[in-house]
Design a protein around this motif. Structure first.
Motif, PDB file in Angstrom:
ATOM      1  N   ASN A  86       0.867  -1.231  -0.143  1.00  0.00           N
ATOM      2  CA  ASN A  86      -0.117   0.071  -0.003  1.00  0.00           C
ATOM      3  C   ASN A  86       0.846   1.307   0.117  1.00  0.00           C
ATOM      4  OD1 ASN A  86       0.924   0.361   2.624  1.00  0.00           O
ATOM      5  ND2 ASN A  86      -1.051  -0.218   3.683  1.00  0.00           N
ATOM      6  N   ALA A  87       2.053   1.300  -0.119  1.00  0.00           N
ATOM      7  CA  ALA A  87       2.860   2.286  -0.039  1.00  0.00           C
ATOM      8  C   ALA A  87       2.653   3.324  -0.931  1.00  0.00           C
ATOM      9  CB  ALA A  87       4.627   2.054  -0.065  1.00  0.00           C
ATOM     10  N   ARG A  88       2.475   2.984  -2.276  1.00  0.00           N
ATOM     11  CA  ARG A  88       2.031   3.866  -3.428  1.00  0.00           C
ATOM     12  C   ARG A  88       1.018   4.830  -3.128  1.00  0.00           C
ATOM     13  NH1 ARG A  88       0.419  -1.231  -4.389  1.00  0.00           N
ATOM     14  NH2 ARG A  88      -1.585  -1.454  -5.692  1.00  0.00           N
ATOM     15  N   PHE A  89      -0.132   4.279  -2.478  1.00  0.00           N
ATOM     16  CA  PHE A  89      -1.256   4.994  -2.158  1.00  0.00           C
ATOM     17  C   PHE A  89      -0.929   6.132  -0.967  1.00  0.00           C
ATOM     18  CE2 PHE A  89      -3.231   0.616  -3.121  1.00  0.00           C
ATOM     19  CZ  PHE A  89      -3.541   0.969  -4.251  1.00  0.00           C
ATOM     20  N   PHE A  90      -0.120   5.762   0.196  1.00  0.00           N
ATOM     21  CA  PHE A  90       0.134   6.720   0.961  1.00  0.00           C
ATOM     22  C   PHE A  90       1.179   7.903   0.159  1.00  0.00           C
ATOM     23  CE2 PHE A  90      -1.324   3.360   3.801  1.00  0.00           C
ATOM     24  CZ  PHE A  90      -1.842   4.231   4.873  1.00  0.00           C
ATOM     25  N   ASP A  91       2.040   7.515  -0.571  1.00  0.00           N
ATOM     26  CA  ASP A  91       2.889   8.450  -1.352  1.00  0.00           C
ATOM     27  C   ASP A  91       2.247   9.390  -2.265  1.00  0.00           C
ATOM     28  OD1 ASP A  91       5.080   7.082   0.092  1.00  0.00           O
ATOM     29  OD2 ASP A  91       5.600   5.930  -1.819  1.00  0.00           O
ATOM     30  N   SER A  92       1.070   8.765  -2.666  1.00  0.00           N
ATOM     31  CA  SER A  92       0.343   9.773  -3.789  1.00  0.00           C
ATOM     32  C   SER A  92      -1.265   9.321  -3.478  1.00  0.00           C
ATOM     33  CB  SER A  92       0.871   9.506  -5.106  1.00  0.00           C
ATOM     34  OG  SER A  92       0.097  10.353  -5.899  1.00  0.00           O
ATOM     35  N   PRO A  93      -1.638   9.832  -2.538  1.00  0.00           N
ATOM     36  CA  PRO A  93      -3.169   9.525  -2.252  1.00  0.00           C
ATOM     37  C   PRO A  93      -4.276  10.009  -3.204  1.00  0.00           C
ATOM     38  CG  PRO A  93      -2.568  11.072  -0.417  1.00  0.00           C
ATOM     39  CD  PRO A  93      -1.376  10.723  -1.576  1.00  0.00           C
ATOM     40  N   ILE A  94      -4.091  11.323  -3.604  1.00  0.00           N
ATOM     41  CA  ILE A  94      -4.925  11.784  -4.320  1.00  0.00           C
ATOM     42  C   ILE A  94      -5.603  11.040  -5.697  1.00  0.00           C
ATOM     43  CG2 ILE A  94      -5.666  13.960  -5.936  1.00  0.00           C
ATOM     44  CD1 ILE A  94      -3.783  15.854  -4.134  1.00  0.00           C
ATOM     45  N   PRO A  95      -4.793  10.577  -6.565  1.00  0.00           N
ATOM     46  CA  PRO A  95      -5.306   9.675  -7.380  1.00  0.00           C
ATOM     47  C   PRO A  95      -6.187   8.425  -7.241  1.00  0.00           C
ATOM     48  CG  PRO A  95      -3.031  10.130  -7.817  1.00  0.00           C
ATOM     49  CD  PRO A  95      -3.261  10.435  -6.663  1.00  0.00           C
ATOM     50  N   VAL A  96      -5.845   7.669  -6.105  1.00  0.00           N
ATOM     51  CA  VAL A  96      -6.475   6.567  -5.649  1.00  0.00           C
ATOM     52  C   VAL A  96      -7.783   6.921  -4.827  1.00  0.00           C
ATOM     53  CG1 VAL A  96      -5.471   6.184  -3.214  1.00  0.00           C
ATOM     54  CG2 VAL A  96      -6.490   4.416  -4.476  1.00  0.00           C
ATOM     55  N   VAL A  97      -8.002   8.029  -4.135  1.00  0.00           N
ATOM     56  CA  VAL A  97      -9.061   8.671  -3.550  1.00  0.00           C
ATOM     57  C   VAL A  97     -10.158   9.156  -4.797  1.00  0.00           C
ATOM     58  CG1 VAL A  97      -9.958  10.424  -2.238  1.00  0.00           C
ATOM     59  CG2 VAL A  97      -8.073   9.334  -1.460  1.00  0.00           C
ATOM     60  N   ALA A  98      -9.382   9.748  -5.860  1.00  0.00           N
ATOM     61  CA  ALA A  98     -10.390  10.061  -6.798  1.00  0.00           C
ATOM     62  C   ALA A  98     -10.960   9.071  -7.489  1.00  0.00           C
ATOM     63  CB  ALA A  98      -9.515  11.051  -7.885  1.00  0.00           C
ATOM     64  N   HIS A  99     -10.207   7.796  -7.859  1.00  0.00           N
ATOM     65  CA  HIS A  99     -10.732   6.795  -8.445  1.00  0.00           C
ATOM     66  C   HIS A  99     -11.660   5.926  -7.692  1.00  0.00           C
ATOM     67  CE1 HIS A  99     -10.440   3.329 -11.218  1.00  0.00           C
ATOM     68  NE2 HIS A  99     -10.509   2.494 -10.162  1.00  0.00           N
ATOM     69  N   ILE A 100     -11.283   5.837  -6.408  1.00  0.00           N
ATOM     70  CA  ILE A 100     -12.292   5.311  -5.522  1.00  0.00           C
ATOM     71  C   ILE A 100     -13.795   5.902  -5.353  1.00  0.00           C
ATOM     72  CG2 ILE A 100     -12.994   4.388  -3.219  1.00  0.00           C
ATOM     73  CD1 ILE A 100     -10.061   3.875  -2.852  1.00  0.00           C
ATOM     74  N   VAL A 101     -13.766   7.077  -5.248  1.00  0.00           N
ATOM     75  CA  VAL A 101     -15.086   7.896  -5.276  1.00  0.00           C
ATOM     76  C   VAL A 101     -15.659   8.288  -6.583  1.00  0.00           C
ATOM     77  CG1 VAL A 101     -16.123  10.287  -4.893  1.00  0.00           C
ATOM     78  CG2 VAL A 101     -14.134   9.174  -3.318  1.00  0.00           C
ATOM     79  N   GLY A 102     -14.963   8.302  -7.664  1.00  0.00           N
ATOM     80  CA  GLY A 102     -15.599   8.432  -9.015  1.00  0.00           C
ATOM     81  C   GLY A 102     -15.874   6.791  -9.558  1.00  0.00           C
ATOM     82  N   SER A 103     -15.526   5.890  -9.251  1.00  0.00           N
ATOM     83  CA  SER A 103     -15.818   4.527  -9.613  1.00  0.00           C
ATOM     84  C   SER A 103     -17.251   4.214  -8.741  1.00  0.00           C
ATOM     85  CB  SER A 103     -14.839   3.479  -9.159  1.00  0.00           C
ATOM     86  OG  SER A 103     -13.511   3.927 -10.033  1.00  0.00           O
TER      87      SER A 103
END
Length: 229
Positions: A47-64
């Protein structure tokens, strides 16, 4: 609101309910990921990549999540005949674009652990993410010129791609139970199978709706323009 289709052959909520049920797995997984980010869970290689750059994954989860949930309701015939369909569509389309574009960003810029990828999978994701975004744009262009059938066909294809994560769970589960953790190439093939299944079903739905429209209007529809009514 009626509870059956115009043909009276099945409850009209059956398809939306099934799509929502299929969406629950990626939505629950996404919620768990957001909880990890919000509560500061332990950082691991996975999960390190999500903590290093959280905005894309948050946008992906909410948008999806928005795209899958509201998009499923767009398949209810009675809602398609109401103003709600148009209003919800103004949320569904942007949410779908956020989902597709954030998926592309993560594919290109995230460093994927070997456990969640396989040979060629990044290329598959780039092709399908681009196709999903393009389908939504084509659907928008179609509805702007009043072509409802083409609009619905392209949105159906975009939804099929967006729902890939749900179908992939159904593909992976029996394989994992019978054969254990898949090898990298098998992982890519199983992931791809989820998208292929969804797109094949989408094309069947599109063509079935086109045949229904042809019977109702008596107007021929070209094979290249098989579209939802």
């Amino acid at each position: 609101m009626t509870t059956t289709t115009s043909r009276g052959s099945r409850p009209e909520w059956l398809v939306p309910a099934g799509l929502i049920a299929l969406s629950l797995v990626p939505m629950i997984a996404g919620s768990a990921r957001l909880t990890q980010l919000a509560t500061g869970a332990a950082v691991t290689a996975e999960n390190a990549r999500f903590f290093d750059s959280p905005i894309p994954v948050v946008a992906h989860i909410v948008g999806s999540s928005v795209f899958l949930l509201l998009g499923a309701l767009q398949f209810a015939p009675s809602l398609r005949r109401r103003r709600w369909h148009r209003i919800a569509g103004r949320v569904v389309a942007p949410a779908g674009l956020v989902s597709a574009l954030s998926a592309l960003w993560m594919t290109v810029f995230y460093e994927m652990p070997a456990a969640v990828t396989g040979p060629g999978l990044a290329a598959v994701r780039i092709v399908l993410g681009t196709a999903m975004a393009a389908a939504i744009v084509l659907a928008f262009v179609a509805i702007r010129r009043g072509d409802v059938r083409t609009h619905s066909a392209w949105m159906t294809r975009a939804y099929a791609i967006g729902l890939g994560a749900g179908t992939q769970v159904l593909v992976f589960l029996p394989y994992t139970l019978l054969a254990g953790t898949p090898a990298p190439l098998t992982h890519t093939l199983l992931m791809s199978a989820g998208w292929v299944i969804n797109l094949a079903v989408a094309e069947v739905v599109i063509r079935r709706r086109a045949r229904t429209a042809r019977r109702r209007t008596g107007a021929p529809l070209a094979a290249t323009g098989a579209r939802l009514s």
